[in-house]
Design a protein around this motif. Structure first.
Motif, PDB file in Angstrom:
ATOM      1  N   ALA A   1      -2.811   8.388  -7.156  1.00  0.00           N
ATOM      2  CA  ALA A   1      -2.109   9.491  -6.505  1.00  0.00           C
ATOM      3  C   ALA A   1      -3.016  10.267  -5.554  1.00  0.00           C
ATOM      4  CB  ALA A   1      -1.538  10.433  -7.556  1.00  0.00           C
ATOM      5  N   THR A   2      -4.270  10.425  -5.931  1.00  0.00           N
ATOM      6  CA  THR A   2      -5.189  11.239  -5.119  1.00  0.00           C
ATOM      7  C   THR A   2      -5.698  10.463  -3.918  1.00  0.00           C
ATOM      8  OG1 THR A   2      -5.953  11.869  -7.313  1.00  0.00           O
ATOM      9  CG2 THR A   2      -6.993  12.954  -5.448  1.00  0.00           C
ATOM     10  N   LYS A   3      -6.118   9.223  -4.199  1.00  0.00           N
ATOM     11  CA  LYS A   3      -6.689   8.416  -3.116  1.00  0.00           C
ATOM     12  C   LYS A   3      -6.024   7.058  -3.040  1.00  0.00           C
ATOM     13  CE  LYS A   3     -11.307  10.370  -2.737  1.00  0.00           C
ATOM     14  NZ  LYS A   3     -12.757  10.108  -2.784  1.00  0.00           N
ATOM     15  N   PRO A   4      -4.836   6.998  -2.451  1.00  0.00           N
ATOM     16  CA  PRO A   4      -4.165   5.695  -2.347  1.00  0.00           C
ATOM     17  C   PRO A   4      -4.942   4.763  -1.428  1.00  0.00           C
ATOM     18  CG  PRO A   4      -3.043   7.344  -1.012  1.00  0.00           C
ATOM     19  CD  PRO A   4      -4.089   8.071  -1.775  1.00  0.00           C
ATOM     20  N   PRO A   5      -4.897   3.466  -1.677  1.00  0.00           N
ATOM     21  CA  PRO A   5      -5.559   2.520  -0.765  1.00  0.00           C
ATOM     22  C   PRO A   5      -4.899   2.585   0.613  1.00  0.00           C
ATOM     23  CG  PRO A   5      -4.122   1.352  -2.287  1.00  0.00           C
ATOM     24  CD  PRO A   5      -4.145   2.779  -2.732  1.00  0.00           C
ATOM     25  N   LEU A   6      -5.713   2.523   1.655  1.00  0.00           N
ATOM     26  CA  LEU A   6      -5.182   2.624   3.019  1.00  0.00           C
ATOM     27  C   LEU A   6      -5.422   1.330   3.790  1.00  0.00           C
ATOM     28  CD1 LEU A   6      -6.449   6.229   3.944  1.00  0.00           C
ATOM     29  CD2 LEU A   6      -4.221   5.568   2.996  1.00  0.00           C
ATOM     30  N   THR A   7      -4.551   1.085   4.756  1.00  0.00           N
ATOM     31  CA  THR A   7      -4.772  -0.042   5.654  1.00  0.00           C
ATOM     32  C   THR A   7      -5.746   0.402   6.742  1.00  0.00           C
ATOM     33  OG1 THR A   7      -2.905   0.652   7.000  1.00  0.00           O
ATOM     34  CG2 THR A   7      -2.458  -0.961   5.267  1.00  0.00           C
ATOM     35  N   GLU A   8      -6.115  -0.539   7.602  1.00  0.00           N
ATOM     36  CA  GLU A   8      -7.110  -0.202   8.638  1.00  0.00           C
ATOM     37  C   GLU A   8      -6.651   0.923   9.551  1.00  0.00           C
ATOM     38  OE1 GLU A   8      -8.435  -3.614  10.777  1.00  0.00           O
ATOM     39  OE2 GLU A   8      -9.333  -4.528   9.001  1.00  0.00           O
ATOM     40  N   ASP A   9      -5.318   0.993   9.773  1.00  0.00           N
ATOM     41  CA  ASP A   9      -4.839   2.058  10.668  1.00  0.00           C
ATOM     42  C   ASP A   9      -4.479   3.336   9.913  1.00  0.00           C
ATOM     43  OD1 ASP A   9      -2.702   0.868   9.478  1.00  0.00           O
ATOM     44  OD2 ASP A   9      -1.477   0.712  11.304  1.00  0.00           O
ATOM     45  N   GLY A  10      -4.976   3.468   8.688  1.00  0.00           N
ATOM     46  CA  GLY A  10      -4.869   4.746   7.990  1.00  0.00           C
ATOM     47  C   GLY A  10      -3.562   5.004   7.269  1.00  0.00           C
ATOM     48  N   LYS A  11      -2.700   3.978   7.210  1.00  0.00           N
ATOM     49  CA  LYS A  11      -1.463   4.166   6.454  1.00  0.00           C
ATOM     50  C   LYS A  11      -1.662   3.693   5.020  1.00  0.00           C
ATOM     51  CE  LYS A  11       1.582   3.773  10.426  1.00  0.00           C
ATOM     52  NZ  LYS A  11       2.349   2.819  11.230  1.00  0.00           N
ATOM     53  N   VAL A  12      -0.752   4.115   4.126  1.00  0.00           N
ATOM     54  CA  VAL A  12      -0.860   3.665   2.735  1.00  0.00           C
ATOM     55  C   VAL A  12      -0.657   2.157   2.677  1.00  0.00           C
ATOM     56  CG1 VAL A  12       0.179   3.788   0.451  1.00  0.00           C
ATOM     57  CG2 VAL A  12      -0.109   5.875   1.791  1.00  0.00           C
ATOM     58  N   ASP A  13      -1.510   1.477   1.948  1.00  0.00           N
ATOM     59  CA  ASP A  13      -1.420   0.017   1.840  1.00  0.00           C
ATOM     60  C   ASP A  13      -0.514  -0.352   0.662  1.00  0.00           C
ATOM     61  OD1 ASP A  13      -1.663  -2.659   1.837  1.00  0.00           O
ATOM     62  OD2 ASP A  13      -3.805  -2.708   1.320  1.00  0.00           O
ATOM     63  N   TYR A  14       0.790  -0.386   0.955  1.00  0.00           N
ATOM     64  CA  TYR A  14       1.751  -0.652  -0.114  1.00  0.00           C
ATOM     65  C   TYR A  14       1.680  -2.085  -0.637  1.00  0.00           C
ATOM     66  CZ  TYR A  14       3.896   3.912   0.479  1.00  0.00           C
ATOM     67  OH  TYR A  14       4.120   5.264   0.502  1.00  0.00           O
ATOM     68  N   SER A  15       0.986  -2.946   0.087  1.00  0.00           N
ATOM     69  CA  SER A  15       0.860  -4.314  -0.434  1.00  0.00           C
ATOM     70  C   SER A  15       0.099  -4.301  -1.762  1.00  0.00           C
ATOM     71  CB  SER A  15       0.177  -5.218   0.589  1.00  0.00           C
ATOM     72  OG  SER A  15      -1.205  -4.907   0.644  1.00  0.00           O
ATOM     73  N   GLN A  16      -0.639  -3.212  -2.002  1.00  0.00           N
ATOM     74  CA  GLN A  16      -1.355  -3.102  -3.270  1.00  0.00           C
ATOM     75  C   GLN A  16      -0.564  -2.356  -4.345  1.00  0.00           C
ATOM     76  OE1 GLN A  16      -5.566  -2.093  -3.132  1.00  0.00           O
ATOM     77  NE2 GLN A  16      -5.575  -2.400  -0.928  1.00  0.00           N
ATOM     78  N   ASP A  17       0.649  -1.917  -3.984  1.00  0.00           N
ATOM     79  CA  ASP A  17       1.469  -1.194  -4.967  1.00  0.00           C
ATOM     80  C   ASP A  17       2.120  -2.202  -5.915  1.00  0.00           C
ATOM     81  OD1 ASP A  17       2.605   0.961  -6.244  1.00  0.00           O
ATOM     82  OD2 ASP A  17       3.601   1.772  -4.466  1.00  0.00           O
ATOM     83  N   PHE A  18       2.706  -1.683  -6.976  1.00  0.00           N
ATOM     84  CA  PHE A  18       3.249  -2.550  -8.033  1.00  0.00           C
ATOM     85  C   PHE A  18       4.149  -3.650  -7.491  1.00  0.00           C
ATOM     86  CE2 PHE A  18       6.122  -3.828 -11.400  1.00  0.00           C
ATOM     87  CZ  PHE A  18       5.311  -3.882 -12.524  1.00  0.00           C
ATOM     88  N   PHE A  19       5.046  -3.279  -6.584  1.00  0.00           N
ATOM     89  CA  PHE A  19       6.001  -4.266  -6.078  1.00  0.00           C
ATOM     90  C   PHE A  19       5.532  -4.935  -4.779  1.00  0.00           C
ATOM     91  CE2 PHE A  19       8.663  -1.377  -8.659  1.00  0.00           C
ATOM     92  CZ  PHE A  19       9.157  -2.304  -9.552  1.00  0.00           C
ATOM     93  N   GLY A  20       4.317  -4.583  -4.334  1.00  0.00           N
ATOM     94  CA  GLY A  20       3.789  -5.207  -3.130  1.00  0.00           C
ATOM     95  C   GLY A  20       4.429  -4.687  -1.858  1.00  0.00           C
ATOM     96  N   ARG A  21       5.170  -3.595  -1.956  1.00  0.00           N
ATOM     97  CA  ARG A  21       5.823  -2.985  -0.808  1.00  0.00           C
ATOM     98  C   ARG A  21       6.247  -1.574  -1.183  1.00  0.00           C
ATOM     99  NH1 ARG A  21      10.744  -7.092  -0.437  1.00  0.00           N
ATOM    100  NH2 ARG A  21      11.343  -5.748   1.289  1.00  0.00           N
ATOM    101  N   GLU A  22       6.675  -0.800  -0.197  1.00  0.00           N
ATOM    102  CA  GLU A  22       7.124   0.551  -0.498  1.00  0.00           C
ATOM    103  C   GLU A  22       8.478   0.491  -1.190  1.00  0.00           C
ATOM    104  OE1 GLU A  22       7.253   3.206   2.836  1.00  0.00           O
ATOM    105  OE2 GLU A  22       7.993   4.876   1.615  1.00  0.00           O
TER     106      GLU A  22
END
Lengths: 489, 489
Positions: B180-201
């Protein structure tokens, strides 16, 4: 409605009348004298055969009638000349609602693997197997509501979004509207949930039990039947991240009442499915027989699907204590031959292999195990006052008034208990397992004001559907499964 | 079970036999010769009166019998000497399960405000008002399942966690297991949802309709009945963040079939409640009458609760087009006197004041409005091919085959439509409103393969419970309401 569902048409069969049927083409077969179309509208697994004389339909119409296309057909209902169906419709007119390009439509009339069908979960209900499963799932859900309604239970919609972790167990999904990239932080660098939608950290519920108990302590008998969630990273044939749970809670019920209810409930629901889903179950029974044939002889099931369901409803469930079960397991052949992967002894949590041995090999009946060790069960279970005594007089304990119902092929299908109704014992136990009593002040209020003996249980609905349909993978008994990396549709 | 629920006891009334009743004390009254205890177990709004002779119970027992305490009482069922009840139990023995310290128990026998009871939602089902509401809620839910089951619909559990925004409308709750505090980010600074439970937002669903359509295009007639979510920051008496929705979808149904179903459905459900919840509805009818008395004469309802329900089931719903309704509204007194807050004209979205004028003043009946302007409705509604024509021959359009059912006091209770089944028109409309067709490839597949006319509607279950119980705040018709800053219990 301006058309008759095929299920009703086949039941009432008004021979000689003109009828309109609507549905999707399953197969088209052309002979020298006629064209035969098998039409299905999803109301039943049975198709209606539609016949047109050779040359009756224009060639360009006939071309569009392919597997998956959708038609409205008007014609006379007549007795069928061919084998396989009692009646058929002699086409007088056809409307093509929608075509299905055979080059592109994925569901061609051939056997598709379950894995492939999982990838097109939006279309798989158009297959015999999945339409049968979904109709049975419906029937089971309806039977659940009917059973509880008939027996004086009230349906209670417990919350899905919750600020509490019901069992102190299981990983949970966080629910939030905070900025995902840069959430607001407190001075000490933690997320400031006071700015979140609910003003606190919230998650998806793992169980409605605690709120269910609140209902039971006011309405007497309640049940929940709704979605629950586990954020466990388990990619198995038995786990879903989102699944439906049934949780009855009853004031004034003790452990034995709870067992009686669980057994009567399961038998009534399964009996309902046998009575109302005969065609779909016959289809799945046959499907399973075909599948079993591909296995080695020693791995084949002794009972077919229908036999297994009949067997469950016509036998008393065996009831014994955890301590008695441990004795049986210790003295079992697999234990002596070292064939169990996990060792058995008083205090261990039973593994699937142990549960299945008891059910499938030793008793050959559904089993209800009771009075489990306190340390392997949840904090809210009522503590036994007497110690457990083993076969050779050993004294074990402490135990709680838990019960698990074990089914062949499934293992635990129901888990429940009498609930601890003594405020002091419950609070002490919460401290022991590290749950802040203050966080559950409302739950403890039921013990503070007008406490009473009460009990309840939980049943994962998909486990029940698995059992009744004879399917092997839990992702095949829910329309759109949710699992790690899986949230399509 | 070793005790008889009070509901059954009062129904069968086995005079002269010894019975055991269990429940919570509502009131205790002492006279010179006897003690009278009103006991309630939640199975019914009716209490059972329990009587002990003066001096029969020890003083220390009597002291513990206070409002909210929980008792088991055994005694003889006899005809009651007093007014107000036909039978009563003459105590022979009492067990006190749980006490309720009168100094601390919040529910004392006096009138509590609904606001106060909302703060103790875990205890409010122990009051007459809330137990009545919850029993009626149960009956309505059961009637919903029974109606659809009787009419050949299959219950489809559409997903709660979803990667798609069903209507491109409404703010959604995000579901995540990322840090929650430091979500993984993609190179362009967005949240990297590919690392979330379902692999997407993923979000909580706002509607099961799109998946429901997939079911209808395979099984014919389906319905959903499950929780849906809106992350709207509205603190009103009409909005919840978590509420239960009923959404039937039917292949081969057109707009008129849809209207017929909606009207028959609502009437059947309400009739069921009248038949099965007579005591609870009589209580709430009376409660509302008392509440109305506190209002000014001109603000009082013309109809009582029971009269209103009877009225709905015994009158045809008025059906007219949006265009006809606009004509009526433009020519209405409030429009001419400038009393509407929002101006009326073809193309505007009707406000609650307009809907209520039509229902409560003009027609004095439930109303179904159809064929709304396309621009104010969702992308999936079937486009009308003909223009709308006003009273003076004006030509309006384009319109869609939408329908809204409007109820007195509630406004829109059902919203539905025939669905666009033409792939090209649907895709074009998605482009127009900015929805990527690729994101809903699976939805479009139903139009690509075997498309057919179909229709459906949505009903917010709590709106229906509000209507049937006559309550004024939607937070009072769901056990544990979820709203901005509100997620307790």
């Amino acid at each position: 409605m301006s058309y008759l569902p095929i299920q009703q048409l086949l039941k009432t069969a008004p021979i000689g009348t003109t009828v309109t049927v609507k549905g999707w083409v399953r197969t088209k077969r052309e002979s020298k004298n006629a064209v035969f179309i098998a039409l299905n509208d999803g109301s039943t697994i049975n198709n209606i055969q539609v016949v047109s004389e050779a040359g009756q339909l224009p060639e360009e119409t006939l071309k569009l009638i392919t597997t998956g296309s959708c038609l409205a057909i008007t014609g006379q209902l007549v007795e069928s000349q061919g084998a396989g169906q009692a009646v058929e419709v002699k086409i007088s007119s056809v409307t093509i609602y929608g075509t299905a390009d055979p080059e592109k439509y994925p569901l061609q009339p051939k056997r598709h693997s379950l894995e492939f069908l999982r990838e097109i979960a939006h279309l798989r209900p158009r297959t015999n197997t999945f339409s049968a499963i979904l109709r049975i799932r419906h029937a089971l859900a309806f039977a659940v509501h009917q059973y509880f309604n008939d027996n004086g239970f009230y349906y209670l919609n417990t919350p899905i979004i919750t600020a509490s972790d019901a069992e102190g167990a299981g990983e949970m999904f966080r629910v939030t509207t905070l900025n995902a990239t840069k959430p607001p932080l407190t001075e000490d660098g933690k997320v400031d949930y006071s700015q979140d939608f609910f003003g606190r950290e919230t998650n998806l519920t793992v169980s409605g039990q605690l709120e269910g108990e609140l209902g039971a302590m006011a309405l007497g008998k309640i049940y929940t039947f709704g979605p629950t969630f586990r954020a466990e990273n388990s990619n198995t044939t038995r786990h879903l991240a989102e699944f439906w749970m049934i949780e009855p809670e009853m004031a004034f019920f003790e452990l034995e009442d709870n067992m009686n209810l669980a057994e009567d409930f399961l038998k009534t629901i399964i009996r309902y499915a046998l009575q109302h889903c005969a065609d779909d179950l016959a289809f799945l029974d046959n499907r399973l027989k075909e599948e079993e044939k591909t296995k080695k002889k020693e791995e084949q099931s002794e009972l077919g699907l229908l036999e297994k369901l009949q067997f469950v409803i016509s036998n008393d469930f065996v009831r014994l204590t955890y301590t008695e079960a441990i004795d049986i397991l210790i003295n079992s052949k697999p234990a002596k031959k070292g064939q169990f992967q996990y060792e058995v002894g008083w205090g261990v949590d039973l593994q699937s292999e142990h549960e299945r041995y008891l059910v499938e090999k030793h008793f050959k009946k559904p089993v209800i195990l009771t009075n489990y060790p306190r340390e392997i069960k949840a904090f809210y279970m009522k503590q036994d006052t007497e110690s457990a005594v083993g076969a050779r007089g050993e004294v074990f304990g402490p135990t709680v008034r838990a019960m698990d119902v074990l089914f062949p092929g499934i293992g635990e299908i129901i888990g429940g208990s009498q609930r601890e109704d003594d405020l002091d014992k419950l609070t002490a136990r919460m401290h022991e397992v590290g749950i802040e009593p203050e966080a559950l002040w409302w739950y403890l209020d039921t013990r503070r004001f007008g406490s009473a003996p009460h009990a309840g249980f939980g049943l994962g609905f998909e486990r029940l559907v698995l059992f009744v349909t004879g399917m092997g993978n839990i992702r095949d008994v829910i329309p759109f499964p949710r699992a790690p990396k899986t949230a399509e549709f």
